[in-house]
Motif scaffolding. Structure first.
Motif, short mmCIF file in Angstrom:
data_model
loop_
_atom_site.label_atom_id
_atom_site.label_comp_id
_atom_site.label_asym_id
_atom_site.label_seq_id
_atom_site.Cartn_x
_atom_site.Cartn_y
_atom_site.Cartn_z
N UNK A 1 9.16 47.00 -6.55
CA UNK A 1 9.39 48.16 -7.63
C UNK A 1 7.72 48.87 -7.34
N UNK A 2 7.77 50.21 -6.72
CA UNK A 2 6.10 50.94 -7.15
C UNK A 2 6.85 51.58 -8.76
N UNK A 3 5.31 52.28 -9.20
CA UNK A 3 5.90 52.76 -10.05
C UNK A 3 4.39 54.12 -10.76
N UNK A 4 5.16 54.90 -11.73
CA UNK A 4 3.88 55.85 -12.58
C UNK A 4 4.69 56.01 -13.60
N UNK A 5 3.50 56.09 -14.37
CA UNK A 5 3.48 56.55 -16.11
C UNK A 5 4.04 58.10 -16.16
N UNK A 6 5.02 59.17 -16.92
CA UNK A 6 4.77 59.78 -16.64
C UNK A 6 4.34 61.15 -17.24
N UNK A 7 4.07 62.37 -16.66
CA UNK A 7 3.46 62.95 -17.43
C UNK A 7 3.33 63.35 -19.09
N UNK A 8 4.24 63.40 -20.39
CA UNK A 8 4.19 62.94 -21.07
C UNK A 8 3.43 61.45 -21.54
N UNK A 9 3.07 60.58 -21.54
CA UNK A 9 2.84 59.53 -21.85
C UNK A 9 1.73 59.01 -21.60
N UNK A 10 1.81 59.83 -20.32
CA UNK A 10 -0.23 59.39 -19.38
C UNK A 10 -0.59 61.08 -20.27
N UNK A 11 -0.39 61.72 -20.99
CA UNK A 11 -1.34 62.75 -21.50
C UNK A 11 -0.91 62.96 -22.80
N UNK A 12 -0.13 61.51 -23.38
CA UNK A 12 -0.22 61.21 -24.48
C UNK A 12 -1.51 60.48 -25.06
N UNK A 13 -1.79 59.11 -23.96
CA UNK A 13 -2.91 59.19 -24.14
C UNK A 13 -4.71 59.85 -24.04
N UNK A 14 -4.43 61.11 -22.88
CA UNK A 14 -4.85 61.75 -22.49
C UNK A 14 -5.43 62.49 -24.31
N UNK A 15 -4.49 62.95 -24.72
CA UNK A 15 -5.61 63.51 -25.73
C UNK A 15 -5.77 62.96 -27.05
N UNK A 16 -4.72 61.42 -27.36
CA UNK A 16 -4.95 61.10 -28.40
C UNK A 16 -6.32 60.06 -28.02
N UNK A 17 -6.99 60.09 -26.83
CA UNK A 17 -7.68 58.96 -26.73
C UNK A 17 -7.32 57.62 -26.85
N UNK A 18 -6.66 57.52 -26.56
CA UNK A 18 -5.75 55.93 -26.74
C UNK A 18 -4.54 55.58 -27.15
N UNK A 19 -3.97 54.55 -27.66
CA UNK A 19 -2.45 54.82 -28.39
C UNK A 19 -2.82 55.33 -29.54
#
Length: 349
Positions: A141-159
């Motif tokens: 199984x390969x995988x990727x993060x979905x846009x919302x979850x990736x964006x949340x890190x990119x905007x918040x700066x972390x968890x």
């Protein structure tokens, strides 16, 4: 080199086809609680492991060999492709992904680049080829993060615990938000297609934190992007799985997408999901905390979930409602895998 013949029970279940038993794999099965993995982590960081195909392949296949699961999931992080598009991310021990320069405006989004997997993440593709051509006897199984979850890190700066900055950006900067969704969707599609070309037999999309949104906001701000991702990936004819945490209220929205499997966390019972009208294959959903209980408790809870998965109709894959904890005894996972196989084989015969 020709790919090895594999046990395709997991793939059949993904497609809703008849299987002799219920297949099983575990999120975060690679690493975490395994002593062999902990020994490796004393020498190498996650970043260093994933950049060494031989070592990364070993970590990926280890739970298959130890537990007897029906699928392997590639050992890497959802942050892996982000540096390729210009996001400076560091995985800090005890914290998680940390991004020094969070997204704050449309101009920040417009500065993001595009990923070329063959040149940007060749080690990921080499690991997949090594596993699928030489080592694994089960699907990868390969995988990727979905846009919302990736964006949340990119905007918040972390968890984040509440995703307030992410939601505020989404509400107040819609043009920038949708531009960011498009950028991340483009990245996910190209990245996943490269994994499939290298040999991945199924793909799971992790939208881990999208449960923070209500249904109306999901439909408006997220769902069109997810429809595009899954529609384009559908062309590659491999099973597609969706999973998030605390997102039971979005299960029907996921079911509408061009995917094959809806992953459930432990909050939504399988029988309730079926009653809601979910007819696609379901995956889940033992609470991982139960794995810290005595075997009698684990067996009782697993049996109840299996009964629902088998008797409610439709395809079914046994999994956890989230990832394996580091404190889980590997022997518990081995025993649970054997129980799922043996019990489901008896019920199905």
């Amino acid at each position: 080199m020709a790919e090895k013949k594999i046990n395709d029970t997991f793939l059949k279940a993904c497609r809703g086809e008849k299987t002799d038993y219920v297949p099983v794999w575990y999120m975060r099965q690679a690493g975490r609680s395994q002593p062999e993995y902990r020994a490796i982590k004393e020498k190498y960081s996650l970043f260093e492991i994933t950049h060494q195909p031989e070592l990364c392949a070993y970590v990926t296949r280890l739970p298959v060999e130890q537990y007897g699961v029906d699928a392997a999931i590639l050992y890497k992080d959802i942050m892996t492709p982000l540096p390729a598009i210009g996001v400076d991310v560091e995985i800090k021990s005890g914290i998680g992904p940390v991004i020094d320069k969070p997204i704050q405006s449309l101009s920040d989004v417009e500065k993001l680049g595009e990923i070329d997997p063959e040149s940007d993440v060749p080690y990921v593709l080499d690991t997949i080829k090594l596993l699928t051509q030489e080592q694994l006897e089960v699907p990868l199984i390969g995988f990727t993060g979905a846009p919302f979850t990736l964006a949340s890190y990119m905007i918040e700066g972390g968890p984040s615990k509440n995703y307030n900055k992410t939601k505020a950006f989404m509400y107040s900067e819609p043009k920038a938000w949708f531009a960011l969704m498009d950028k991340l969707a483009d990245m996910a599609i190209v990245y996943v297609k490269a994994q499939i070309k290298a040999g991945a037999k199924a793909i799971q999309v992790f939208d881990s934190w999208v449960g923070a949104l209500n249904v109306a906001d999901y439909r408006y701000y997220i769902k069109p992007t997810m429809e595009r991702i899954f529609s384009e990936l559908k062309e590659d004819n491999v099973p597609l799985i969706m999973f998030g945490v605390g997102a039971s209220h979005l299960a029907k929205e996921w079911h509408d997408l061009s995917l094959d499997v809806v992953g459930l966390d432990w909050r939504l019972p399988i029988e309730e999901a079926r009653a809601m009208g979910l007819t696609k294959t379901l995956q889940g959903n033992l609470d991982p905390a139960i794995l810290l209980s005595p075997w009698e408790v684990i067996e009782e809870r697993a049996k109840a979930i299996l009964d629902q998965g088998i008797n409610q109709g439709g395809g079914y894959i046994f999994n956890l409602g989230h990832g394996v904890f580091p404190q889980v005894n590997p022997e518990s996972l081995k025993q649970l895998t054997a129980f799922v196989h043996d019990y489901s084989r008896k019920v199905k015969s």
